[in-house]
Scaffold this motif. Structure first.
Motif, PDB file in Angstrom:
ATOM      1  N   MET A   1       0.856  -1.182   0.000  1.00 17.32           N
ATOM      2  CA  MET A   1       0.000   0.000   0.000  1.00 17.32           C
ATOM      3  C   MET A   1       0.897   1.239   0.000  1.00 17.32           C
ATOM      4  O   MET A   1       0.780   2.096  -0.855  1.00 17.32           O
ATOM      5  CB  MET A   1      -0.941   0.034   1.199  1.00 17.32           C
ATOM      6  CG  MET A   1      -1.789   1.302   1.262  1.00 17.32           C
ATOM      7  SD  MET A   1      -2.809   1.470   2.767  1.00 17.32           S
ATOM      8  CE  MET A   1      -4.260   0.534   2.317  1.00 17.32           C
ATOM      9  N   MET A   2       1.824   1.279   0.937  1.00 17.14           N
ATOM     10  CA  MET A   2       2.733   2.422   1.046  1.00 17.14           C
ATOM     11  C   MET A   2       4.173   1.930   0.975  1.00 17.14           C
ATOM     12  O   MET A   2       4.950   2.068   1.909  1.00 17.14           O
ATOM     13  CB  MET A   2       2.484   3.198   2.336  1.00 17.14           C
ATOM     14  CG  MET A   2       3.164   4.553   2.384  1.00 17.14           C
ATOM     15  SD  MET A   2       2.805   5.431   3.926  1.00 17.14           S
ATOM     16  CE  MET A   2       3.673   6.980   3.600  1.00 17.14           C
ATOM     17  N   GLY A   3       4.498   1.296  -0.151  1.00 21.65           N
ATOM     18  CA  GLY A   3       5.873   0.873  -0.366  1.00 21.65           C
ATOM     19  C   GLY A   3       6.231  -0.458   0.251  1.00 21.65           C
ATOM     20  O   GLY A   3       7.414  -0.794   0.363  1.00 21.65           O
ATOM     21  N   SER A   4       5.250  -1.260   0.634  1.00 18.95           N
ATOM     22  CA  SER A   4       5.524  -2.468   1.407  1.00 18.95           C
ATOM     23  C   SER A   4       6.203  -3.581   0.629  1.00 18.95           C
ATOM     24  O   SER A   4       6.684  -4.543   1.225  1.00 18.95           O
ATOM     25  CB  SER A   4       4.221  -3.000   2.018  1.00 18.95           C
ATOM     26  OG  SER A   4       3.730  -2.099   2.979  1.00 18.95           O
TER      27      SER A   4
ATOM     28  N   GLY B   1      12.623  17.942  -6.019  1.00 18.30           N
ATOM     29  CA  GLY B   1      13.004  19.350  -5.940  1.00 18.30           C
ATOM     30  C   GLY B   1      13.251  19.850  -4.534  1.00 18.30           C
ATOM     31  O   GLY B   1      13.037  21.046  -4.253  1.00 18.30           O
ATOM     32  N   GLY B   2      13.720  18.976  -3.656  1.00 20.33           N
ATOM     33  CA  GLY B   2      13.985  19.358  -2.274  1.00 20.33           C
ATOM     34  C   GLY B   2      12.821  19.137  -1.335  1.00 20.33           C
ATOM     35  O   GLY B   2      12.951  19.366  -0.126  1.00 20.33           O
ATOM     36  N   HIS B   3      11.675  18.678  -1.839  1.00 13.21           N
ATOM     37  CA  HIS B   3      10.511  18.465  -0.980  1.00 13.21           C
ATOM     38  C   HIS B   3      10.734  17.328   0.010  1.00 13.21           C
ATOM     39  O   HIS B   3      10.300  17.406   1.164  1.00 13.21           O
ATOM     40  CB  HIS B   3       9.277  18.172  -1.835  1.00 13.21           C
ATOM     41  CG  HIS B   3       8.067  17.783  -1.034  1.00 13.21           C
ATOM     42  ND1 HIS B   3       7.311  18.696  -0.335  1.00 13.21           N
ATOM     43  CD2 HIS B   3       7.499  16.557  -0.788  1.00 13.21           C
ATOM     44  CE1 HIS B   3       6.322  18.072   0.295  1.00 13.21           C
ATOM     45  NE2 HIS B   3       6.412  16.777   0.030  1.00 13.21           N
ATOM     46  N   LEU B   4      11.415  16.256  -0.418  1.00  9.77           N
ATOM     47  CA  LEU B   4      11.598  15.082   0.417  1.00  9.77           C
ATOM     48  C   LEU B   4      12.935  15.153   1.142  1.00  9.77           C
ATOM     49  O   LEU B   4      13.989  15.179   0.503  1.00  9.77           O
ATOM     50  CB  LEU B   4      11.569  13.809  -0.439  1.00  9.77           C
ATOM     51  CG  LEU B   4      10.281  13.515  -1.202  1.00  9.77           C
ATOM     52  CD1 LEU B   4      10.485  12.330  -2.128  1.00  9.77           C
ATOM     53  CD2 LEU B   4       9.125  13.257  -0.236  1.00  9.77           C
ATOM     54  N   PRO B   5      12.941  15.188   2.479  1.00  2.95           N
ATOM     55  CA  PRO B   5      14.223  15.122   3.194  1.00  2.95           C
ATOM     56  C   PRO B   5      14.826  13.734   3.030  1.00  2.95           C
ATOM     57  O   PRO B   5      14.117  12.730   3.004  1.00  2.95           O
ATOM     58  CB  PRO B   5      13.831  15.401   4.645  1.00  2.95           C
ATOM     59  CG  PRO B   5      12.400  14.957   4.738  1.00  2.95           C
ATOM     60  CD  PRO B   5      11.792  15.246   3.398  1.00  2.95           C
ATOM     61  N   MET B   6      16.135  13.679   2.885  1.00  2.00           N
ATOM     62  CA  MET B   6      16.848  12.422   2.702  1.00  2.00           C
ATOM     63  C   MET B   6      17.983  12.325   3.719  1.00  2.00           C
ATOM     64  O   MET B   6      18.680  13.314   3.977  1.00  2.00           O
ATOM     65  CB  MET B   6      17.430  12.339   1.286  1.00  2.00           C
ATOM     66  CG  MET B   6      16.396  12.350   0.165  1.00  2.00           C
ATOM     67  SD  MET B   6      15.713  10.718  -0.120  1.00  2.00           S
ATOM     68  CE  MET B   6      14.471  11.071  -1.377  1.00  2.00           C
TER      69      MET B   6
ATOM     70  N   ARG C   1       0.126  18.750  -1.841  1.00  2.00           N
ATOM     71  CA  ARG C   1      -1.243  18.361  -2.201  1.00  2.00           C
ATOM     72  C   ARG C   1      -1.354  16.842  -2.323  1.00  2.00           C
ATOM     73  O   ARG C   1      -2.350  16.240  -1.901  1.00  2.00           O
ATOM     74  CB  ARG C   1      -1.636  19.029  -3.524  1.00  2.00           C
ATOM     75  CG  ARG C   1      -3.044  18.688  -4.023  1.00  2.00           C
ATOM     76  CD  ARG C   1      -3.264  19.227  -5.424  1.00  2.00           C
ATOM     77  NE  ARG C   1      -4.568  18.837  -5.968  1.00  2.00           N
ATOM     78  CZ  ARG C   1      -4.897  18.919  -7.257  1.00  2.00           C
ATOM     79  NH1 ARG C   1      -3.992  19.378  -8.135  1.00  2.00           N
ATOM     80  NH2 ARG C   1      -6.082  18.548  -7.672  1.00  2.00           N
ATOM     81  N   LEU C   2      -0.315  16.225  -2.868  1.00  4.24           N
ATOM     82  CA  LEU C   2      -0.314  14.769  -3.010  1.00  4.24           C
ATOM     83  C   LEU C   2      -0.314  14.105  -1.634  1.00  4.24           C
ATOM     84  O   LEU C   2      -1.005  13.102  -1.423  1.00  4.24           O
ATOM     85  CB  LEU C   2       0.916  14.330  -3.809  1.00  4.24           C
ATOM     86  CG  LEU C   2       0.958  12.848  -4.181  1.00  4.24           C
ATOM     87  CD1 LEU C   2      -0.156  12.504  -5.157  1.00  4.24           C
ATOM     88  CD2 LEU C   2       2.311  12.478  -4.770  1.00  4.24           C
TER      89      LEU C   2
ATOM     90  N   TRP D   1       8.063   9.480   6.837  1.00  6.78           N
ATOM     91  CA  TRP D   1       9.426   9.151   6.399  1.00  6.78           C
ATOM     92  C   TRP D   1       9.439   8.262   5.162  1.00  6.78           C
ATOM     93  O   TRP D   1      10.491   8.042   4.563  1.00  6.78           O
ATOM     94  CB  TRP D   1      10.202   8.497   7.536  1.00  6.78           C
ATOM     95  CG  TRP D   1       9.683   7.163   7.991  1.00  6.78           C
ATOM     96  CD1 TRP D   1       8.656   6.936   8.872  1.00  6.78           C
ATOM     97  CD2 TRP D   1      10.160   5.882   7.597  1.00  6.78           C
ATOM     98  NE1 TRP D   1       8.471   5.594   9.048  1.00  6.78           N
ATOM     99  CE2 TRP D   1       9.382   4.911   8.279  1.00  6.78           C
ATOM    100  CE3 TRP D   1      11.179   5.443   6.745  1.00  6.78           C
ATOM    101  CZ2 TRP D   1       9.577   3.543   8.133  1.00  6.78           C
ATOM    102  CZ3 TRP D   1      11.379   4.077   6.589  1.00  6.78           C
ATOM    103  CH2 TRP D   1      10.579   3.149   7.277  1.00  6.78           C
ATOM    104  N   MET D   2       8.271   7.742   4.762  1.00 10.16           N
ATOM    105  CA  MET D   2       8.169   6.921   3.568  1.00 10.16           C
ATOM    106  C   MET D   2       7.345   7.606   2.476  1.00 10.16           C
ATOM    107  O   MET D   2       6.799   6.953   1.597  1.00 10.16           O
ATOM    108  CB  MET D   2       7.553   5.570   3.915  1.00 10.16           C
ATOM    109  CG  MET D   2       8.523   4.590   4.536  1.00 10.16           C
ATOM    110  SD  MET D   2       9.930   4.218   3.468  1.00 10.16           S
ATOM    111  CE  MET D   2       9.090   3.504   2.069  1.00 10.16           C
ATOM    112  N   GLU D   3       7.274   8.917   2.535  1.00  8.48           N
ATOM    113  CA  GLU D   3       6.488   9.670   1.560  1.00  8.48           C
ATOM    114  C   GLU D   3       6.939   9.389   0.128  1.00  8.48           C
ATOM    115  O   GLU D   3       6.153   9.476  -0.824  1.00  8.48           O
ATOM    116  CB  GLU D   3       6.595  11.170   1.859  1.00  8.48           C
ATOM    117  CG  GLU D   3       5.733  12.051   0.986  1.00  8.48           C
ATOM    118  CD  GLU D   3       5.807  13.521   1.378  1.00  8.48           C
ATOM    119  OE1 GLU D   3       5.157  14.348   0.710  1.00  8.48           O
ATOM    120  OE2 GLU D   3       6.523  13.847   2.372  1.00  8.48           O
TER     121      GLU D   3
END
Length: 494
Positions: A191-194, A284-289, A322-323, A426-428
């Protein structure tokens, strides 16, 4: 006299050779009777006895004598010329969210601990028909919520490369078992990357198929459940493709399932010269890594260029915040529908983990207009992704935003100094493929200096599952991360 009655050193060597085989070569060895099903079962039972206590990947294991008796039945079938299918006699452990007749389906919850399934889930029934011998279940987080496979029924699953670290989830047990050669191939759900996050964390392959590719269920919500999907995991792309073909195809109990598997039939070998690939990076920098993760994945882009692909950065014409809001509404609404009755009863509510209660309470606060708007947002996201596929054949981005973390930690509270506002933020990085309903496969791309694995998602257009498998196969032939970098536990044993 069987080969296992030979001197001990030769028997041990043979067992190690058996579990080292990928699923398809193992299948051929069984079919040609180079190996007996009993030999295969003995080899895997020994491997499980040796390594499963280290990682707690497999649970609800059946008695060895029952499994060996079933393996003997498979051998007698072969002797009569009756071959059930490519999984004939192969040990298989079903993810503990899916029903497998005769085995407990606890879903990692005290509310369902020990509950024995009376039927098979659709995908499980197809694996059974292909000849597999079900040895038990693979561990999951409670109700599959969160990418950390811990629960109060069976405990925590450790990472195959360092059992003190997280194995990912919710198919964490399946991924760790694969990496340590406790299973030849594994099923999972996403569902969310499982299917993607645990594959990345354990240096194996995991494919989230196109929505509808693998019939989901049986489930009470035939027309609403369009986030989760069953899918395959393996140590090779060819094994993943083989299991997908077994799981896939129309079913009368799943009206939204894609019909047929003809578009999955074809060679994995393909020329990728001139293939256009878009690199989404951290949006574009939205997701922290976590430091080092993005650089490791960017370095892997050279692998695709070596295959002849043209790779360039790109971004969807869509606000990622928004996503995320769209994701929260869809997930909370579905989880609330599943768990609201449990939350309403104080006794059962007390046994749910706080994250599950939060999902339910948030979902019960939603109205019909909220769900409708989220559906429009999701449709707009699909159109934005389709615009990217007008220019690119595939899209790439990391499979996770952190490397495997301390298994005692329920979830990362911050990434690179940025606080996580939910237990799954953290899994966005994985929600894009889920909400678009497109195929996405995590392929291994190496390790950080501490030896922690990471993967990269290959995403293709809707129903382009075979194309995604073909690109993953080409990358596998070039890099061979699984073959060349087994877990240290296995290297130490050698």
């Amino acid at each position: 006299m069987t080969r296992f009655e030979a001197p001990l050193s030769r028997a041990v060597s043979l067992r190690q050779e058996i579990v080292a085989l990928d699923a398809l070569p193992l299948s051929e060895a069984i079919r040609s009777r180079q190996l007996s099903c009993r030999e295969v079962m003995l080899a895997y039972l020994e491997q499980i006895e040796r390594y499963n206590p280290e990682v707690n990947a497999l649970v609800s294991l059946r008695p060895a004598e029952d499994l060996l008796a079933e393996a003997d039945d498979r051998d007698r079938q072969l002797a009569r010329g009756h071959w059930l299918g490519w999984m004939h006699g192969m040990p298989q452990a079903v993810k503990d969210l899916a029903a497998c007749k005769g085995l407990p389906t606890s879903m990692g919850s005290p509310l369902f601990a020990g509950q024995v399934a009376r039927h098979d889930a659709i995908a499980v029934s197809r694996v059974r028909e292909a000849g597999a011998v079900f040895i038990g279940k693979s561990n999951v987080p409670e109700f599959g919520l969160g990418s950390q496979s811990y629960n109060n029924v069976f405990g925590t699953t450790g990472n195959a490369y360092d059992p003190t670290l997280c194995a990912g989830g919710s198919s964490g047990g399946a991924a760790a078992a694969l990496a340590l050669r406790l299973l030849p191939v594994a099923d999972g759900s996403d569902m969310m990357g499982s299917l993607r996050n645990p594959a990345a964390f354990n240096n194996v392959y995991g494919l989230r198929p196109s929505q509808g590719r693998v019939p989901f269920g049986p489930t009470p919500e035939l027309f609403v459940q369009q986030l989760a999907t069953e899918g395959p995991m393996g140590r090779s792309v060819a094994d993943v493709a083989a299991l997908l073909r077994t799981q896939a195809g129309a079913h009368r109990a799943a009206p939204l399932a894609l019909a047929g598997t003809a578009d999955l039939i074809g060679p994995l070998q393909r020329d990728f010269a001139g293939t256009r690939i878009g690199w989404l990076g951290d949006l574009g920098g939205h997701l922290p890594m976590e430091p080092g993760l993005l650089g490791l994945c960017e370095g892997a882009l050279e692998d695709f260029r070596a295959l002849g692909c043209e790779v360039e950065p790109c971004l969807p014409a869509y606000d990622p915040e928004r996503l995320w809001r769209c994701w929260l509404v869809h997930r909370q609404w579905l989880v609330a529908g599943l768990l609201a009755p449990a939350c309403a009863d104080p006794a059962s509510r007390a046994q749910l983990k706080p994250e599950a209660v939060w999902e339910v309470e948030s979902g019960l606060g939603l109205g019909a207009a909220d769900v409708y708007r989220a559906s429009v947002d999701r449709s707009d996201w699909y159109r934005a992704v389709e615009q990217l596929f007008e220019r690119y054949d595939f899209l790439l981005l990391p499979s996770a935003q952190v490397f495997p973390f301390d298994a005692r930690l329920h979830w990362p509270r911050a990434i690179a100094g940025r606080d996580m506002d939910t237990y799954h933020r953290w899994m966005e990085v994985v929600i894009g493929a889920t909400l678009a309903g497109i195929p996405a496969m995590s392929v291994p791309v190496g390790f950080n200096p501490s030896g922690q694995p990471m993967g990269l998602q290959i995403m293709g257009p809707a129903q382009a599952d075979l194309a995604v498998l073909q690109l993953a196969h080409a990358h596998e032939q070039l890099t061979q991360w699984v073959r060349n970098c087994p877990p240290p536990l296995l290297r130490d044993a050698r």
